[in-house]
Motif scaffolding. Structure first.
Motif, PDB file in Angstrom:
ATOM      1  N   ARG A 133       0.826  -1.217   0.000  1.00 14.13           N
ATOM      2  CA  ARG A 133       0.000   0.000   0.000  1.00 14.13           C
ATOM      3  C   ARG A 133       0.862   1.270   0.000  1.00 14.13           C
ATOM      4  O   ARG A 133       0.569   2.228  -0.711  1.00 14.13           O
ATOM      5  N   ASP A 134       1.928   1.286   0.800  1.00 13.15           N
ATOM      6  CA  ASP A 134       2.803   2.459   0.846  1.00 13.15           C
ATOM      7  C   ASP A 134       3.462   2.712  -0.509  1.00 13.15           C
ATOM      8  O   ASP A 134       3.614   3.855  -0.935  1.00 13.15           O
ATOM      9  N   HIS A 135       3.840   1.636  -1.192  1.00 10.65           N
ATOM     10  CA  HIS A 135       4.445   1.777  -2.516  1.00 10.65           C
ATOM     11  C   HIS A 135       3.428   2.365  -3.496  1.00 10.65           C
ATOM     12  O   HIS A 135       3.757   3.271  -4.281  1.00 10.65           O
ATOM     13  N   VAL A 136       2.194   1.862  -3.479  1.00 12.99           N
ATOM     14  CA  VAL A 136       1.148   2.375  -4.364  1.00 12.99           C
ATOM     15  C   VAL A 136       0.918   3.866  -4.100  1.00 12.99           C
ATOM     16  O   VAL A 136       0.824   4.663  -5.031  1.00 12.99           O
ATOM     17  N   LEU A 137       0.865   4.264  -2.842  1.00 15.00           N
ATOM     18  CA  LEU A 137       0.697   5.682  -2.512  1.00 15.00           C
ATOM     19  C   LEU A 137       1.873   6.512  -3.014  1.00 15.00           C
ATOM     20  O   LEU A 137       1.682   7.630  -3.510  1.00 15.00           O
ATOM     21  N   HIS A 138       3.078   5.973  -2.906  1.00 16.01           N
ATOM     22  CA  HIS A 138       4.262   6.666  -3.426  1.00 16.01           C
ATOM     23  C   HIS A 138       4.147   6.861  -4.940  1.00 16.01           C
ATOM     24  O   HIS A 138       4.422   7.952  -5.466  1.00 16.01           O
ATOM     25  N   VAL A 139       3.749   5.810  -5.654  1.00 17.86           N
ATOM     26  CA  VAL A 139       3.593   5.904  -7.102  1.00 17.86           C
ATOM     27  C   VAL A 139       2.548   6.956  -7.458  1.00 17.86           C
ATOM     28  O   VAL A 139       2.777   7.823  -8.310  1.00 17.86           O
ATOM     29  N   ILE A 140       1.401   6.917  -6.796  1.00 21.56           N
ATOM     30  CA  ILE A 140       0.335   7.879  -7.066  1.00 21.56           C
ATOM     31  C   ILE A 140       0.803   9.305  -6.779  1.00 21.56           C
ATOM     32  O   ILE A 140       0.612  10.215  -7.596  1.00 21.56           O
ATOM     33  N   ASN A 141       1.424   9.505  -5.638  1.00 20.23           N
ATOM     34  CA  ASN A 141       1.923  10.845  -5.288  1.00 20.23           C
ATOM     35  C   ASN A 141       2.926  11.348  -6.316  1.00 20.23           C
ATOM     36  O   ASN A 141       2.897  12.520  -6.707  1.00 20.23           O
ATOM     37  N   THR A 142       3.814  10.480  -6.771  1.00 23.18           N
ATOM     38  CA  THR A 142       4.813  10.885  -7.754  1.00 23.18           C
ATOM     39  C   THR A 142       4.162  11.216  -9.091  1.00 23.18           C
ATOM     40  O   THR A 142       4.523  12.207  -9.741  1.00 23.18           O
ATOM     41  N   ILE A 143       3.192  10.417  -9.523  1.00 20.51           N
ATOM     42  CA  ILE A 143       2.512  10.690 -10.796  1.00 20.51           C
ATOM     43  C   ILE A 143       1.869  12.067 -10.764  1.00 20.51           C
ATOM     44  O   ILE A 143       2.048  12.873 -11.679  1.00 20.51           O
ATOM     45  N   TYR A 144       1.132  12.372  -9.696  1.00 23.11           N
ATOM     46  CA  TYR A 144       0.407  13.642  -9.678  1.00 23.11           C
ATOM     47  C   TYR A 144       1.299  14.828  -9.341  1.00 23.11           C
ATOM     48  O   TYR A 144       1.143  15.898  -9.930  1.00 23.11           O
ATOM     49  N   GLU A 145       2.220  14.668  -8.402  1.00 29.63           N
ATOM     50  CA  GLU A 145       3.068  15.794  -8.006  1.00 29.63           C
ATOM     51  C   GLU A 145       4.193  16.062  -8.991  1.00 29.63           C
ATOM     52  O   GLU A 145       4.439  17.208  -9.354  1.00 29.63           O
ATOM     53  N   LYS A 146       4.876  15.024  -9.420  1.00 27.78           N
ATOM     54  CA  LYS A 146       6.051  15.207 -10.283  1.00 27.78           C
ATOM     55  C   LYS A 146       5.694  15.167 -11.770  1.00 27.78           C
ATOM     56  O   LYS A 146       6.045  16.067 -12.521  1.00 27.78           O
ATOM     57  N   VAL A 147       5.002  14.085 -12.196  1.00 24.11           N
ATOM     58  CA  VAL A 147       4.705  13.922 -13.616  1.00 24.11           C
ATOM     59  C   VAL A 147       3.727  14.993 -14.087  1.00 24.11           C
ATOM     60  O   VAL A 147       3.982  15.684 -15.079  1.00 24.11           O
ATOM     61  N   PHE A 148       2.600  15.154 -13.388  1.00 26.83           N
ATOM     62  CA  PHE A 148       1.583  16.113 -13.829  1.00 26.83           C
ATOM     63  C   PHE A 148       1.911  17.545 -13.414  1.00 26.83           C
ATOM     64  O   PHE A 148       2.036  18.420 -14.262  1.00 26.83           O
ATOM     65  N   ASN A 149       2.035  17.801 -12.117  1.00 26.54           N
ATOM     66  CA  ASN A 149       2.222  19.179 -11.656  1.00 26.54           C
ATOM     67  C   ASN A 149       3.553  19.793 -12.077  1.00 26.54           C
ATOM     68  O   ASN A 149       3.622  20.996 -12.311  1.00 26.54           O
ATOM     69  N   GLU A 150       4.597  19.000 -12.159  1.00 31.12           N
ATOM     70  CA  GLU A 150       5.911  19.533 -12.538  1.00 31.12           C
ATOM     71  C   GLU A 150       6.267  19.263 -13.992  1.00 31.12           C
ATOM     72  O   GLU A 150       7.325  19.688 -14.451  1.00 31.12           O
ATOM     73  N   GLY A 151       5.415  18.513 -14.707  1.00 28.48           N
ATOM     74  CA  GLY A 151       5.685  18.228 -16.112  1.00 28.48           C
ATOM     75  C   GLY A 151       6.824  17.266 -16.350  1.00 28.48           C
ATOM     76  O   GLY A 151       7.500  17.327 -17.375  1.00 28.48           O
ATOM     77  N   ARG A 152       7.039  16.337 -15.423  1.00 25.36           N
ATOM     78  CA  ARG A 152       8.146  15.378 -15.511  1.00 25.36           C
ATOM     79  C   ARG A 152       7.694  14.075 -16.175  1.00 25.36           C
ATOM     80  O   ARG A 152       7.704  13.006 -15.563  1.00 25.36           O
ATOM     81  N   ALA A 153       7.305  14.158 -17.436  1.00 27.48           N
ATOM     82  CA  ALA A 153       6.848  12.982 -18.185  1.00 27.48           C
ATOM     83  C   ALA A 153       7.898  11.873 -18.193  1.00 27.48           C
ATOM     84  O   ALA A 153       7.558  10.688 -18.249  1.00 27.48           O
ATOM     85  N   ASP A 154       9.165  12.237 -18.114  1.00 28.55           N
ATOM     86  CA  ASP A 154      10.253  11.259 -18.147  1.00 28.55           C
ATOM     87  C   ASP A 154      10.189  10.258 -16.997  1.00 28.55           C
ATOM     88  O   ASP A 154      10.733   9.165 -17.091  1.00 28.55           O
ATOM     89  N   LEU A 155       9.488  10.595 -15.907  1.00 29.17           N
ATOM     90  CA  LEU A 155       9.384   9.693 -14.760  1.00 29.17           C
ATOM     91  C   LEU A 155       8.314   8.615 -14.937  1.00 29.17           C
ATOM     92  O   LEU A 155       8.386   7.561 -14.310  1.00 29.17           O
ATOM     93  N   TYR A 156       7.324   8.879 -15.776  1.00 29.50           N
ATOM     94  CA  TYR A 156       6.162   7.994 -15.882  1.00 29.50           C
ATOM     95  C   TYR A 156       6.501   6.551 -16.285  1.00 29.50           C
ATOM     96  O   TYR A 156       5.961   5.610 -15.688  1.00 29.50           O
ATOM     97  N   PRO A 157       7.380   6.313 -17.269  1.00 36.06           N
ATOM     98  CA  PRO A 157       7.649   4.929 -17.677  1.00 36.06           C
ATOM     99  C   PRO A 157       8.140   4.016 -16.550  1.00 36.06           C
ATOM    100  O   PRO A 157       7.890   2.814 -16.578  1.00 36.06           O
ATOM    101  N   ALA A 158       8.797   4.563 -15.556  1.00 32.09           N
ATOM    102  CA  ALA A 158       9.299   3.746 -14.439  1.00 32.09           C
ATOM    103  C   ALA A 158       8.175   3.145 -13.601  1.00 32.09           C
ATOM    104  O   ALA A 158       8.387   2.168 -12.889  1.00 32.09           O
ATOM    105  N   PHE A 159       6.969   3.712 -13.709  1.00 27.47           N
ATOM    106  CA  PHE A 159       5.848   3.256 -12.890  1.00 27.47           C
ATOM    107  C   PHE A 159       4.875   2.369 -13.643  1.00 27.47           C
ATOM    108  O   PHE A 159       3.861   1.954 -13.092  1.00 27.47           O
ATOM    109  N   VAL A 160       5.179   2.075 -14.912  1.00 31.10           N
ATOM    110  CA  VAL A 160       4.255   1.343 -15.780  1.00 31.10           C
ATOM    111  C   VAL A 160       4.891   0.044 -16.238  1.00 31.10           C
ATOM    112  O   VAL A 160       6.082  -0.016 -16.506  1.00 31.10           O
ATOM    113  N   SER A 161       4.067  -0.988 -16.344  1.00 34.90           N
ATOM    114  CA  SER A 161       4.505  -2.264 -16.879  1.00 34.90           C
ATOM    115  C   SER A 161       3.592  -2.630 -18.047  1.00 34.90           C
ATOM    116  O   SER A 161       2.400  -2.337 -18.028  1.00 34.90           O
ATOM    117  N   GLY A 162       4.149  -3.283 -19.037  1.00 37.72           N
ATOM    118  CA  GLY A 162       3.354  -3.604 -20.229  1.00 37.72           C
ATOM    119  C   GLY A 162       2.830  -5.014 -20.218  1.00 37.72           C
ATOM    120  O   GLY A 162       3.319  -5.844 -19.474  1.00 37.72           O
TER     121      GLY A 162
END
Length: 121
Positions: free
Chosen positions: A3-32
């Motif tokens: 659960r803590d890891h999931v919250l970390h991923v969510i926080n990073t997506i919204y704070e860093k990827v979206f709010n800061e425009g850090r698209a480069d971080l998103y692939p690390a949180f996704v699996s195909g």
């Protein structure tokens, strides 16, 4: 799933990827294969990643998060989505390694007037 890891991923997506425009971080949180339920985007990482890169910053505020098994539900206030304030719910499914493998969203523009005194957030 941690659960803590999931919250970390969510926080990073919204704070860093979206709010800061850090698209480069998103692939690390996704699996195909990354399954996308928004009809505007194809399956896979390329479509959503291209959109995030093109958009730059996507200012938003996470209002609440609920986790149920391998699903996380995120209630979001997008301050400017397609030119207007928008209420959203993103749903992410995580794999056993804590990576996003599936995404759904529901988006609703915030109207200028309301029939009640409640907010959408």
């Amino acid at each position: 799933m941690n659960r803590d890891h999931v919250l970390h991923v969510i926080n990073t997506i919204y704070e860093k990827v979206f709010n800061e425009g850090r698209a480069d971080l998103y692939p690390a949180f996704v699996s195909g294969p990354y399954i996308q339920h928004n009809p505007l985007f194809p399956n896979g990482l390329d479509g959503i990643l291209g959109y995030i890169k093109q958009a730059g910053r996507i200012p938003c505020e996470v209002k609440r998060v609920a986790i149920d098994g391998d699903l996380a539900f995120v209630h979001v206030r997008y301050l400017e989505w397609a030119g207007q304030e928008t209420a959203g719910v993103d749903i992410f499914r995580f794999d056993a390694d804590g990576k996003v493998v599936e995404h759904w969203d529901v988006l609703q523009p915030v109207p200028a007037a309301s029939q009640n005194a409640n907010t959408m957030f």
